[in-house]
Design an enzyme around this catalytic site. Sequence first.
Site, PDB file in Angstrom:
ATOM      1  N   LYS A  53       0.845  -1.206   0.000  1.00  0.00           N
ATOM      2  CA  LYS A  53       0.000   0.000   0.000  1.00  0.00           C
ATOM      3  C   LYS A  53       0.875   1.248   0.000  1.00  0.00           C
ATOM      4  O   LYS A  53       0.615   2.209  -0.722  1.00  0.00           O
ATOM      5  CB  LYS A  53      -0.934  -0.012   1.227  1.00  0.00           C
ATOM      6  CG  LYS A  53      -2.042  -1.046   1.104  1.00  0.00           C
ATOM      7  CD  LYS A  53      -2.806  -1.302   2.406  1.00  0.00           C
ATOM      8  CE  LYS A  53      -3.785  -2.452   2.195  1.00  0.00           C
ATOM      9  NZ  LYS A  53      -4.509  -2.860   3.402  1.00  0.00           N
ATOM     10  N   GLN A  97      -4.671  -1.569   9.624  1.00  0.00           N
ATOM     11  CA  GLN A  97      -4.564  -2.899   9.028  1.00  0.00           C
ATOM     12  C   GLN A  97      -5.125  -3.946   9.993  1.00  0.00           C
ATOM     13  O   GLN A  97      -4.791  -3.966  11.178  1.00  0.00           O
ATOM     14  CB  GLN A  97      -3.080  -3.186   8.702  1.00  0.00           C
ATOM     15  CG  GLN A  97      -2.838  -4.476   7.951  1.00  0.00           C
ATOM     16  CD  GLN A  97      -3.428  -4.485   6.535  1.00  0.00           C
ATOM     17  OE1 GLN A  97      -3.559  -3.449   5.895  1.00  0.00           O
ATOM     18  NE2 GLN A  97      -3.797  -5.652   6.055  1.00  0.00           N
ATOM     19  N   ASP A 120     -11.122   2.880   3.964  1.00  0.00           N
ATOM     20  CA  ASP A 120     -11.354   1.428   3.913  1.00  0.00           C
ATOM     21  C   ASP A 120     -12.859   1.123   3.834  1.00  0.00           C
ATOM     22  O   ASP A 120     -13.258   0.028   3.451  1.00  0.00           O
ATOM     23  CB  ASP A 120     -10.824   0.799   5.214  1.00  0.00           C
ATOM     24  CG  ASP A 120      -9.728  -0.231   4.970  1.00  0.00           C
ATOM     25  OD1 ASP A 120      -9.539  -0.638   3.815  1.00  0.00           O
ATOM     26  OD2 ASP A 120      -9.076  -0.613   5.951  1.00  0.00           O
TER      27      ASP A 120
HETATM   28  N1  GUN Z   1      -6.679  -6.933   6.189  1.00  0.00           N
HETATM   29  C1  GUN Z   1      -6.933  -7.695   5.095  1.00  0.00           C
HETATM   30  N2  GUN Z   1      -7.555  -6.956   4.149  1.00  0.00           N
HETATM   31  C2  GUN Z   1      -7.693  -5.719   4.658  1.00  0.00           C
HETATM   32  C3  GUN Z   1      -8.243  -4.516   4.151  1.00  0.00           C
HETATM   33  O1  GUN Z   1      -8.758  -4.418   3.031  1.00  0.00           O
HETATM   34  N3  GUN Z   1      -8.184  -3.446   4.980  1.00  0.00           N
HETATM   35  C4  GUN Z   1      -7.640  -3.521   6.214  1.00  0.00           C
HETATM   36  N4  GUN Z   1      -7.649  -2.424   6.966  1.00  0.00           N
HETATM   37  N5  GUN Z   1      -7.126  -4.604   6.725  1.00  0.00           N
HETATM   38  C5  GUN Z   1      -7.145  -5.702   5.935  1.00  0.00           C
END
Ligand code: GUN
Length: 281
Positions: A53, A97, A120
């Site tokens: 990311k 995350q 998100d």
């Molecule tokens: N963990 C696995 N996929 C995601 C996601 O799309 N966003 C976040 N914040 N954590 C994750």
Amino acid sequence: MSAQILDGKKIAAEVRNEVKQEVLKLKERGITPGLAVVLVGDDPASEVYVRGKHRACEEVGIYSLVHRLPAETSQEELLNLIDKLNNDPKIHGILVQLPLPDRIDEKTVIDAISIEKDVDGFTPANVGNLIIGDKCFYPCTPYGCMVLLEKAGIDLTGKKAVVVGRSNIVGKPVAMMLLSHNATVTICHSRTKNLAEECRQADILIAAVGKPEMITGDMIKEGAVVIDVGINRIAPKKLVGDVHFESAAQKASWITPVPGGVGPMTIAMLLKNTVEAASRK
Ligand code: GUN
């Protein structure tokens, strides 16, 4: 029938390019979009996602700051950081995350993120707006599925869509988005009776269960569009989806590969949401 490949890698690159142009326009207005990513602990998979990311942000000119906190961080410390980020004018998007360490209540933490910065799309307020059809952020993976369908030129109106999986992150939101695009939607899950029969009704089949190759060709209607959200590691160097690709591709008109389908779209849509958050300023 032999399916055409719905190439997520290519489409994600197109989205990232569009985002890059939008970032340039925002910079002309004196706005640099900023994303804060919060990682608690040292889960290796999360570390890989977070690095991806961060790198993607840098590539398109988004300012990105990763906050790496030790596994023993308290919930209060984490909430304090979110409060700081909510009030930081350089930050337009906040992503915590998941998963978080067991001691920390995920729900409380997500709920603390300001709705304006919830790129998100996980906060209850954002999910509520999604259901109502109000302005909201589409959660990134379901958003990626919708863009794949759009770029393939698939009209959803009146189509029967079947979503396999009812998670808050994918199954439920993607069902809402399909509904808002006028599909007739069925959500299937582990207790669904006669799953194969339900799947065979689908013009659009979205597989998001996390079970390797569970959906096989005999469960797919001739000409269906198949979107495989699953990413399952079945050997150190072998990833497969929730769909058995070879048999499904014999029946489908379009199918996403794994890897290279929905996966690359998730990060691209996060970038898009971050730019959207910055442009609302
Ligand atoms: N963990 C696995 N996929 C995601 C996601 O799309 N966003 C976040 N914040 N954590 C994750």
